[in-house]
Enzyme design. Structure first.
Site, mmCIF file in Angstrom:
data_model
loop_
_atom_site.group_PDB
_atom_site.id
_atom_site.type_symbol
_atom_site.label_atom_id
_atom_site.label_comp_id
_atom_site.label_asym_id
_atom_site.label_seq_id
_atom_site.Cartn_x
_atom_site.Cartn_y
_atom_site.Cartn_z
ATOM 1 N N GLU A 254 -21.567 12.908 -13.264
ATOM 2 C CA GLU A 254 -22.507 11.775 -13.379
ATOM 3 C C GLU A 254 -23.066 11.546 -11.980
ATOM 4 O O GLU A 254 -22.477 10.851 -11.159
ATOM 5 C CB GLU A 254 -21.756 10.516 -13.859
ATOM 6 N N CYS A 288 -27.152 3.765 -10.155
ATOM 7 C CA CYS A 288 -27.644 5.121 -10.393
ATOM 8 C C CYS A 288 -28.893 5.068 -11.262
ATOM 9 O O CYS A 288 -29.738 5.965 -11.203
ATOM 10 C CB CYS A 288 -26.567 5.974 -11.032
HETATM 11 P P1 NAD Z 1 -20.560 9.845 -2.937
HETATM 12 O O1 NAD Z 1 -21.011 11.126 -3.523
HETATM 13 O O2 NAD Z 1 -20.670 9.667 -1.475
HETATM 14 O O3 NAD Z 1 -19.031 9.561 -3.311
HETATM 15 C C1 NAD Z 1 -18.612 9.492 -4.655
HETATM 16 C C2 NAD Z 1 -17.143 9.867 -4.747
HETATM 17 O O4 NAD Z 1 -16.987 11.267 -4.531
HETATM 18 C C3 NAD Z 1 -16.248 9.182 -3.709
HETATM 19 O O5 NAD Z 1 -15.043 8.814 -4.331
HETATM 20 C C4 NAD Z 1 -16.024 10.280 -2.677
HETATM 21 O O6 NAD Z 1 -14.843 10.136 -1.937
HETATM 22 C C5 NAD Z 1 -15.965 11.498 -3.575
HETATM 23 N N1 NAD Z 1 -16.264 12.781 -2.934
HETATM 24 C C6 NAD Z 1 -17.249 13.042 -2.052
HETATM 25 N N2 NAD Z 1 -17.234 14.355 -1.730
HETATM 26 C C7 NAD Z 1 -16.241 14.924 -2.442
HETATM 27 C C8 NAD Z 1 -15.729 16.258 -2.537
HETATM 28 N N3 NAD Z 1 -16.261 17.270 -1.837
HETATM 29 N N4 NAD Z 1 -14.698 16.490 -3.372
HETATM 30 C C9 NAD Z 1 -14.167 15.489 -4.104
HETATM 31 N N5 NAD Z 1 -14.589 14.210 -4.029
HETATM 32 C C10 NAD Z 1 -15.623 13.931 -3.211
HETATM 33 O O7 NAD Z 1 -21.402 8.689 -3.709
HETATM 34 P P2 NAD Z 1 -21.509 7.135 -3.383
HETATM 35 O O8 NAD Z 1 -22.319 6.924 -2.151
HETATM 36 O O9 NAD Z 1 -20.177 6.490 -3.488
HETATM 37 O O10 NAD Z 1 -22.347 6.620 -4.663
HETATM 38 C C11 NAD Z 1 -23.739 6.672 -4.753
HETATM 39 C C12 NAD Z 1 -24.192 7.861 -5.566
HETATM 40 O O11 NAD Z 1 -23.532 7.889 -6.820
HETATM 41 C C13 NAD Z 1 -25.677 7.803 -5.903
HETATM 42 O O12 NAD Z 1 -26.209 9.088 -5.758
HETATM 43 C C14 NAD Z 1 -25.702 7.366 -7.361
HETATM 44 O O13 NAD Z 1 -26.858 7.722 -8.067
HETATM 45 C C15 NAD Z 1 -24.480 8.043 -7.879
HETATM 46 N N6 NAD Z 1 -23.982 7.406 -9.087
HETATM 47 C C16 NAD Z 1 -24.192 8.044 -10.279
HETATM 48 C C17 NAD Z 1 -23.773 7.451 -11.458
HETATM 49 C C18 NAD Z 1 -24.020 8.104 -12.783
HETATM 50 O O14 NAD Z 1 -23.386 7.687 -13.751
HETATM 51 N N7 NAD Z 1 -24.889 9.096 -12.886
HETATM 52 C C19 NAD Z 1 -23.104 6.225 -11.425
HETATM 53 C C20 NAD Z 1 -22.871 5.624 -10.181
HETATM 54 C C21 NAD Z 1 -23.331 6.225 -9.020
#
Ligand code: NAD
Length: 499
Positions: A254, A288
């Protein structure tokens, strides 16, 4: 409510909030709220092994009985709604109403999942062979890893956990490093439900991993975690997706969105303005599904922009705990810099910016910004990039085909909508030649989904589906069975193989 009261109301102890290495700050004022204990990489294998052990017991409980635990979780969430909502405000910076709304979404998915626990329906299939019966059954998969983003710090967990639990899977949750306290609070609430549920619930049915991307990566790399549901940026998904696939695991991704609204000449403009403002500036543009692109028919563009400028000028930006605030803080200073960079880039690409300046007067010491409206001559690279802040790019169109082509001409495919009173336009937008997104709405904005529908999107949004409809199938494995109750052994397709 101050930090201490919010945390006390959720039963946090001093030992949980102090003495750790992971500093938690509030986006409201940048103040340190806690120093929590981090999970180390060395801890992860044992946590996964405990989850595998829990799976062996949990999968044997009938699904409706598993649903009973989720019913109790829903009850506990009802009791904790105000307290948890206040923590979402404190840790993620959401205004009070949106913090409470997020907890309500958790309650809603619990209700949904309880009903679903009696409806993990398979199929019976007509066999071509006499005296044979074919069927399809759904079975639990094993530990479900949940990796979540900061902006929906609790709802995304509940979407995954409510379904994973009724489907017979334990959960290991790696929340955003920016929001570990809401995760710890959810774990406590679930523990209360488990205590009421009784001995049928195995130990370690739910475990937390507190830390950053490296801890998430350890979950992603383990063959003993058959499902990884990861919510966050497309950048994160581009690493996680291939890693899970390389070990033949299943991922539910997601990821980022770049959501658009088409406003047609027949649109009810007053309603469109309300839909636009909530979708574009709600949660300070950090959903998102936030509205990021407005594609307006050229005949009404100036009128709509003037109405939006007026609506934007009346928005109250500030402390999300204040009753009148509609736009709270950005998550951190990096987000504010990203916003200023995007606005500079948009200007360089020919854009005209209204608003968007940092707000420092009359607000606490967090990263606050006035939402920005940016009129763009075309859909430039900056417009096609998801910047996770309240910037709304406005472009004009001439024909509906052109508008739909613009709506689809971005790498992301999460949410979309059209405002029109013209039935042909509405149905075209929803048809196979219309929006290419996972969510397509008519006369409502792109954000604020209900839990009854499957949630997720296409292209760089990752293709995953969570929450309602048949998203539960993502947490189970399918088995096709053929039973021969005849005294003969005919082969399919008329093949003869006499021995
Ligand atoms: P992010 O990608 O920085 O982090 C999200 C999560 O992924 C965190 O828990 C982080 O620690 C983890 N993570 C990051 N790199 C990783 C890796 N290599 N391996 C495993 N885990 C890893 O995102 P953010 O800044 O917290 O959130 C914003 C983003 O999330 C925006 O792009 C938004 O659109 C998206 N989002 C999408 C949805 C959806 O349902 N499509 C919902 C909420 C947020």
């Amino acid at each position: 409510m101050d930090h201490t009261t919010v945390l006390k109301n959720l039963g946090f102890t001093d030992a949980e909030l102090t003495g750790g290495t992971h500093v938690v700050t509030s986006p409201i004022d940048g103040a340190e709220v806690a120093k929590v204990h981090e999970t180390t990489l060395a801890d992860v294998p044992a946590i996964i092994a405990k989850s595998q052990a829990a799976f062996k017991a949990w999968r044997t409980l009938p699904a409706p009985r598993r649903g009973e635990l989720v019913r109790l979780l829903g009850e506990e969430l009802r009791t904790s709604k105000d307290a948890l909502g206040a923590l979402v405000t404190l840790e993620a910076g959401k205004i009070t109403s949106e913090g409470l709304g997020e907890v309500q979404e958790m309650i809603d998915i619990c209700d949904f999942a309880v009903g679903q626990s009696r409806q993990l329906y398979g199929l019976t299939i007509a066999s071509e062979r006499p005296g044979h019966k074919m069927s399809e059954t759904w079975h639990p998969m094993g530990p479900c890893g949940v990796i979540s983003a900061f902006n929906f710090p609790v709802a995304v967990w509940s979407w995954n956990t409510a379904l994973a639990l009724i489907c017979g899977n334990p959960v290991i949750w790696k929340p955003s490093e920016k929001t570990p306290l809401t995760a710890m609070a959810c774990a406590k609430i679930l523990e209360r439900a488990i205590a009421r549920f009784g001995a049928d619930a195995p130990d370690d049915l739910h475990q937390l991993l507190i830390g950053g991307a490296d801890i998430g990566a350890a979950l992603v790399e383990s063959k003993d975690v058959p499902i990884v549901s990861a919510t966050g940026s497309t950048r994160m998904g581009s690493i996680v997706g291939p890693k899970v696939a390389a070990r033949w695991g299943r991922s539910i991704l997601e990821l980022g969105g770049n959501n658009a609204m088409i406003v047609a000449p027949s649109a009810d403009l007053e309603m469109a303005v309300r839909g636009i403002v909530f979708s574009a500036v709600g949660t300070a543009g950090q959903r998102c599904t936030s509205l990021r692109r407005l594609i307006v028919h050229k005949s009404i563009k100036s009128e709509l922009v003037e109405k939006l400028k007026a609506a934007y000028s009346s928005l109250s930006v500030g402390d999300p705990r204040n009753k009148n605030t509609l736009v709270g803080p950005l998550i951190d200073e990096d987000a504010l810099s990203a916003m200023q960079n995007a606005l500079e880039n948009a200007i360089a690409e020919g854009g005209t910016v209204h608003g968007g300046e940092p707000v420092t007067q009359g607000v606490p010491a967090g990263a606050y910004a006035a939402p920005a409206l940016v009129e763009m001559p075309s859909q430039s690279d900056t417009v096609k990039t998801e910047t996770f802040v309240p910037i709304l790019y406005v472009m004009e169109y001439d024909t509906l085909d052109e508008a739909i082509a613009m709506q689809n001409d971005v790498p992301q495919g999460l949410s979309s909508c059209i405002f029109t009173l013209n039935m042909r336009e509405a149905e075209t937008f929803l048809s196979a030649t219309g929006s290419d997104c996972g969510i397509a709405n008519v006369n409502i904005g792109p954000s604020g989904a209900e839990i009854g529908g499957a949630f997720g999107g296409e292209k760089e949004t990752g293709g995953g589906r969570e929450s309602g409809s048949d998203a539960w199938k993502g947490y189970m494995r399918r088995q096709t069975s053929t039973v021969n109750y005849s005294a003969k052994l005919p082969l399919a397709q008329g093949v003869s193989f006499d021995i």
